[in-house]
Design a protein around this motif. Sequence first.
Motif, mmCIF file in Angstrom:
data_model
loop_
_atom_site.group_PDB
_atom_site.id
_atom_site.type_symbol
_atom_site.label_atom_id
_atom_site.label_comp_id
_atom_site.label_asym_id
_atom_site.label_seq_id
_atom_site.Cartn_x
_atom_site.Cartn_y
_atom_site.Cartn_z
ATOM 1 N N SER A 1 0.812 -1.197 0.000
ATOM 2 C CA SER A 1 0.000 0.000 0.000
ATOM 3 C C SER A 1 0.855 1.260 0.000
ATOM 4 C CB SER A 1 -0.931 -0.005 1.222
ATOM 5 O OG SER A 1 -0.174 -0.092 2.416
ATOM 6 N N GLU A 2 2.124 1.147 0.487
ATOM 7 C CA GLU A 2 2.992 2.317 0.532
ATOM 8 C C GLU A 2 3.706 2.533 -0.794
ATOM 9 O OE1 GLU A 2 5.513 -1.215 1.497
ATOM 10 O OE2 GLU A 2 3.476 -0.523 1.933
ATOM 11 N N ASP A 3 3.611 1.624 -1.741
ATOM 12 C CA ASP A 3 4.295 1.716 -3.017
ATOM 13 C C ASP A 3 3.404 2.361 -4.065
ATOM 14 O OD1 ASP A 3 6.599 0.505 -2.061
ATOM 15 O OD2 ASP A 3 5.852 -1.504 -2.500
ATOM 16 N N ASN A 4 4.053 2.886 -5.108
ATOM 17 C CA ASN A 4 3.337 3.387 -6.273
ATOM 18 C C ASN A 4 3.479 2.362 -7.388
ATOM 19 O OD1 ASN A 4 3.253 4.932 -8.973
ATOM 20 N ND2 ASN A 4 2.343 6.364 -7.517
ATOM 21 N N PRO A 5 2.391 1.894 -7.985
ATOM 22 C CA PRO A 5 2.495 0.817 -8.983
ATOM 23 C C PRO A 5 3.279 1.202 -10.224
ATOM 24 C CG PRO A 5 0.262 1.714 -8.914
ATOM 25 C CD PRO A 5 0.993 2.282 -7.739
ATOM 26 N N SER A 6 3.466 2.506 -10.476
ATOM 27 C CA SER A 6 4.224 2.912 -11.656
ATOM 28 C C SER A 6 5.730 2.795 -11.440
ATOM 29 C CB SER A 6 3.873 4.349 -12.043
ATOM 30 O OG SER A 6 4.357 5.276 -11.080
ATOM 31 N N ASN A 7 6.171 2.693 -10.179
ATOM 32 C CA ASN A 7 7.591 2.653 -9.867
ATOM 33 C C ASN A 7 8.074 1.208 -9.805
ATOM 34 O OD1 ASN A 7 9.757 2.796 -7.194
ATOM 35 N ND2 ASN A 7 10.170 3.969 -9.029
ATOM 36 N N VAL A 8 8.993 0.853 -10.692
ATOM 37 C CA VAL A 8 9.506 -0.514 -10.781
ATOM 38 C C VAL A 8 10.850 -0.552 -10.069
ATOM 39 C CG1 VAL A 8 10.181 -2.387 -12.317
ATOM 40 C CG2 VAL A 8 8.332 -0.841 -12.977
ATOM 41 N N LYS A 9 10.866 -1.084 -8.842
ATOM 42 C CA LYS A 9 12.103 -1.134 -8.069
ATOM 43 C C LYS A 9 12.494 -2.548 -7.657
ATOM 44 C CE LYS A 9 9.645 -0.086 -3.756
ATOM 45 N NZ LYS A 9 9.498 0.884 -2.650
ATOM 46 N N ASP A 10 11.636 -3.541 -7.951
ATOM 47 C CA ASP A 10 11.939 -4.922 -7.594
ATOM 48 C C ASP A 10 11.506 -5.827 -8.750
ATOM 49 O OD1 ASP A 10 9.221 -4.643 -7.397
ATOM 50 O OD2 ASP A 10 9.118 -4.988 -5.237
ATOM 51 N N LEU A 11 11.533 -7.126 -8.507
ATOM 52 C CA LEU A 11 11.165 -8.095 -9.544
ATOM 53 C C LEU A 11 9.701 -7.926 -9.917
ATOM 54 C CD1 LEU A 11 11.832 -10.613 -11.253
ATOM 55 C CD2 LEU A 11 11.208 -12.009 -9.257
ATOM 56 N N ARG A 12 9.437 -7.751 -11.205
ATOM 57 C CA ARG A 12 8.067 -7.576 -11.691
ATOM 58 C C ARG A 12 7.882 -8.333 -13.003
ATOM 59 N NH1 ARG A 12 6.295 -2.320 -9.952
ATOM 60 N NH2 ARG A 12 4.401 -2.554 -11.192
ATOM 61 N N ARG B 1 20.958 -11.226 -11.948
ATOM 62 C CA ARG B 1 20.845 -12.576 -11.396
ATOM 63 C C ARG B 1 20.008 -13.481 -12.286
ATOM 64 N NH1 ARG B 1 16.568 -11.486 -6.392
ATOM 65 N NH2 ARG B 1 14.972 -10.447 -7.642
ATOM 66 N N GLU B 2 20.169 -14.793 -12.110
ATOM 67 C CA GLU B 2 19.348 -15.768 -12.811
ATOM 68 C C GLU B 2 17.975 -15.865 -12.144
ATOM 69 O OE1 GLU B 2 21.484 -19.445 -12.970
ATOM 70 O OE2 GLU B 2 22.533 -18.846 -14.819
ATOM 71 N N VAL C 1 7.691 -16.671 -11.646
ATOM 72 C CA VAL C 1 9.096 -16.280 -11.735
ATOM 73 C C VAL C 1 9.652 -16.144 -10.336
ATOM 74 C CG1 VAL C 1 10.739 -14.600 -12.653
ATOM 75 C CG2 VAL C 1 8.607 -15.050 -13.891
ATOM 76 N N ARG C 2 10.862 -16.696 -10.101
ATOM 77 C CA ARG C 2 11.491 -16.653 -8.784
ATOM 78 C C ARG C 2 12.937 -16.192 -8.907
ATOM 79 N NH1 ARG C 2 9.262 -20.968 -11.158
ATOM 80 N NH2 ARG C 2 10.766 -22.512 -10.353
ATOM 81 N N GLY C 3 13.349 -15.368 -7.953
ATOM 82 C CA GLY C 3 14.738 -14.933 -7.878
ATOM 83 C C GLY C 3 15.081 -14.554 -6.460
ATOM 84 N N GLY C 4 16.090 -15.231 -5.847
ATOM 85 C CA GLY C 4 16.407 -14.972 -4.455
ATOM 86 C C GLY C 4 15.194 -15.268 -3.591
ATOM 87 N N GLY C 5 14.810 -14.322 -2.734
ATOM 88 C CA GLY C 5 13.621 -14.507 -1.907
ATOM 89 C C GLY C 5 12.375 -13.921 -2.515
ATOM 90 N N GLU C 6 12.442 -13.471 -3.775
ATOM 91 C CA GLU C 6 11.289 -12.867 -4.437
ATOM 92 C C GLU C 6 10.635 -13.860 -5.387
ATOM 93 O OE1 GLU C 6 11.741 -8.410 -5.441
ATOM 94 O OE2 GLU C 6 13.725 -9.281 -5.800
ATOM 95 N N GLN C 7 9.320 -13.724 -5.528
ATOM 96 C CA GLN C 7 8.597 -14.496 -6.519
ATOM 97 C C GLN C 7 7.390 -13.690 -6.982
ATOM 98 O OE1 GLN C 7 6.706 -18.091 -5.119
ATOM 99 N NE2 GLN C 7 6.297 -17.236 -3.094
ATOM 100 N N VAL C 8 6.943 -13.953 -8.200
ATOM 101 C CA VAL C 8 5.802 -13.239 -8.750
ATOM 102 C C VAL C 8 5.050 -14.162 -9.699
ATOM 103 C CG1 VAL C 8 7.246 -12.233 -10.565
ATOM 104 C CG2 VAL C 8 5.060 -11.188 -10.035
ATOM 105 N N TYR C 9 3.724 -14.070 -9.652
ATOM 106 C CA TYR C 9 2.849 -14.780 -10.577
ATOM 107 C C TYR C 9 2.214 -13.759 -11.521
ATOM 108 C CZ TYR C 9 2.946 -18.871 -7.450
ATOM 109 O OH TYR C 9 3.332 -19.933 -6.681
#
Length: 304
Positions: free
Chosen positions: A19-30, A75-76, A152-160
């Motif tokens: 909720s504190e993020d702005n969806p237009s700002n890409v700063k992590d795995l997306r 990273r892979e 998609v997974r990388g390190g401790g991040e994942q996204v569907y």
Amino acid sequence: MRHLSAVLGLLLCAACVGSEDNPSNVKDLRVLAMRMDPPELFAEACSTDPVALADALVRPVRLTALIPDPAGDGRELDYTLWACGSPNDETCVENRVELARGVTQAGELVINLFPGPGAARLPDGTFLAQKVLEQDTYRGLGGLRMPVVLWVRGGGEQVYAQKLMVYGCRFFPEMKSNVQPALPGVLLEGQPWEEGVPRELSGPGPFKMDVPDLAEVQEPYVVPSFELKPVQLQEAWELAWHTTLGRMSPNETGGADLGGGVERHRVEWTPPRDAQAQEVRFWVVVRDGRGGMSWVERRVNYTP
């Protein structure tokens, strides 16, 4: 009449945005977008029987996913792609068939699928398309939409991310398959902004961004009504704007309002007050409301 634009696009296309993020700002795995080429597989005859539609269902498609990973340092990333039985199953837990898996990096992931997702069968031999039809309130009227989910997974991040693969048919002679939308360009401060040529920007902003008039490139198309009569419609493209620094306002533009009017695609980019000099990347993702999707990337060299 079925409102197709609400269901033929990308349903889920973001990493965990708080909720504190702005969806237009890409700063992590997306996963910002997924495109199918062609955007629609078209059968000359209409049927609710997957066997009768086998030729269209098995046609090959190419999936391209836009995957930024700004903090990943190259990273892979592991990925898995499934075809799914229900568009409500955003992580594709039930009635799924694996289509591909592998390792990639940030950028554009391209997966060639032959045969296409429509050929997927469950372990008992049932076409997955049959499960999709069973859960479709309209029983395929206006086309069959098969979900595919990319994990998609990388390190401790994942996204569907979920994309609907559209299968249509010629219900009326004037119907034709969809064509992928393509932006005719992007404007920065009223001037053409070319791909691969970073623009120089300095100061606190905001900076104005826009696209040329889209009236000539948005397609007319025909869909069947509940009374099984042809209905003439016009695409009203929706654009999503993303950046690696600061924020875009608004994040999304376009589409048709309830009165049939079309919004103007004009946004502002505002860098943060404490920004350092750097190259900034921007993505503009266009959706035609019928399953078609594409994107462009632009860059600026920014100094405060």
